[in-house]
Design a protein around this motif. Structure first.
Motif, PDB file in Angstrom:
ATOM      1  N   GLN A   1       0.820  -1.209   0.000  1.00 38.81           N
ATOM      2  CA  GLN A   1       0.000   0.000   0.000  1.00 38.81           C
ATOM      3  C   GLN A   1       0.858   1.265   0.000  1.00 38.81           C
ATOM      4  OE1 GLN A   1      -3.103  -0.477  -0.848  1.00 38.81           O
ATOM      5  NE2 GLN A   1      -2.625  -2.646  -0.679  1.00 38.81           N
ATOM      6  N   ASP A   2       2.023   1.219   0.655  1.00 40.59           N
ATOM      7  CA  ASP A   2       2.930   2.364   0.625  1.00 40.59           C
ATOM      8  C   ASP A   2       3.450   2.609  -0.785  1.00 40.59           C
ATOM      9  OD1 ASP A   2       2.607   2.771   3.325  1.00 40.59           O
ATOM     10  OD2 ASP A   2       4.453   1.731   3.887  1.00 40.59           O
ATOM     11  N   TYR A   3       3.763   1.533  -1.499  1.00 37.27           N
ATOM     12  CA  TYR A   3       4.233   1.666  -2.880  1.00 37.27           C
ATOM     13  C   TYR A   3       3.149   2.331  -3.722  1.00 37.27           C
ATOM     14  CZ  TYR A   3       5.781   0.713  -7.590  1.00 37.27           C
ATOM     15  OH  TYR A   3       6.163   0.868  -8.895  1.00 37.27           O
TER      16      TYR A   3
ATOM     17  N   ALA B   1       0.589   4.133  -2.792  1.00 36.13           N
ATOM     18  CA  ALA B   1       0.361   5.520  -2.355  1.00 36.13           C
ATOM     19  C   ALA B   1       1.422   6.471  -2.901  1.00 36.13           C
ATOM     20  CB  ALA B   1       0.319   5.588  -0.833  1.00 36.13           C
ATOM     21  N   ALA B   2       2.606   5.955  -3.186  1.00 38.68           N
ATOM     22  CA  ALA B   2       3.701   6.789  -3.693  1.00 38.68           C
ATOM     23  C   ALA B   2       3.722   6.877  -5.223  1.00 38.68           C
ATOM     24  CB  ALA B   2       5.037   6.249  -3.190  1.00 38.68           C
TER      25      ALA B   2
ATOM     26  N   ARG C   1      -1.482   6.532  -9.432  1.00 41.23           N
ATOM     27  CA  ARG C   1      -1.845   6.089  -8.084  1.00 41.23           C
ATOM     28  C   ARG C   1      -3.236   5.437  -8.077  1.00 41.23           C
ATOM     29  NH1 ARG C   1      -1.722  10.766  -5.722  1.00 41.23           N
ATOM     30  NH2 ARG C   1       0.541  10.644  -5.698  1.00 41.23           N
TER      31      ARG C   1
END
Length: 114
Positions: free
Chosen positions: A2-4, A6-7, A13
């Motif tokens: 999820q961090d990937y 979101a970035a 995105r």
């Protein structure tokens, strides 16, 4: 994972979130990891079957055994079994086709080990 997602930059995105949700819906027991700066999807004891990567003008969806899918994803690779599907900002993506590809790909032997 999820961090990937979101970035991911700009329009990519939302496409990344949507791809992730489609994979989860199509393959309920999917495992996820970020490897080589790309999200990968696989199944226990089968390996990875799918990944995607952001490029400047598109997202490249990689089917690791894509040559076995019917219909085969449209973009060939230098690797015999790999096929790609590119998503550009203005594209209208056929979700049913993607889900079918995800299900087909998950039923094939994957690449690598967890």
């Amino acid at each position: 994972m999820q961090d990937y997602i979101a970035a991911m930059p700009g329009w990519k995105r939302e496409v990344g979130r949507h791809l992730d949700a489609l994979v989860e819906r199509s393959v309920p027991d999917v495992r996820k990891a970020v490897r080589w700066n790309s999200p990968f999807y696989g199944l226990d004891n089968q390996g990875w079957f799918l990944s995607f990567h952001c490029f400047t003008r598109y997202i490249k969806v990689t089917f690791l055994n894509g040559a076995s899918l019917r219909p085969a994803p449209p973009v060939e690779s230098k690797h015999k079994h790999v096929r790609y599907f590119h998503i550009h900002e203005e594209d209208e993506v056929d979700e049913n086709l993607l889900e079918d590809w995800f299900q087909q790909a998950s039923a094939l032997p994957g690449e690598g080990l967890f």
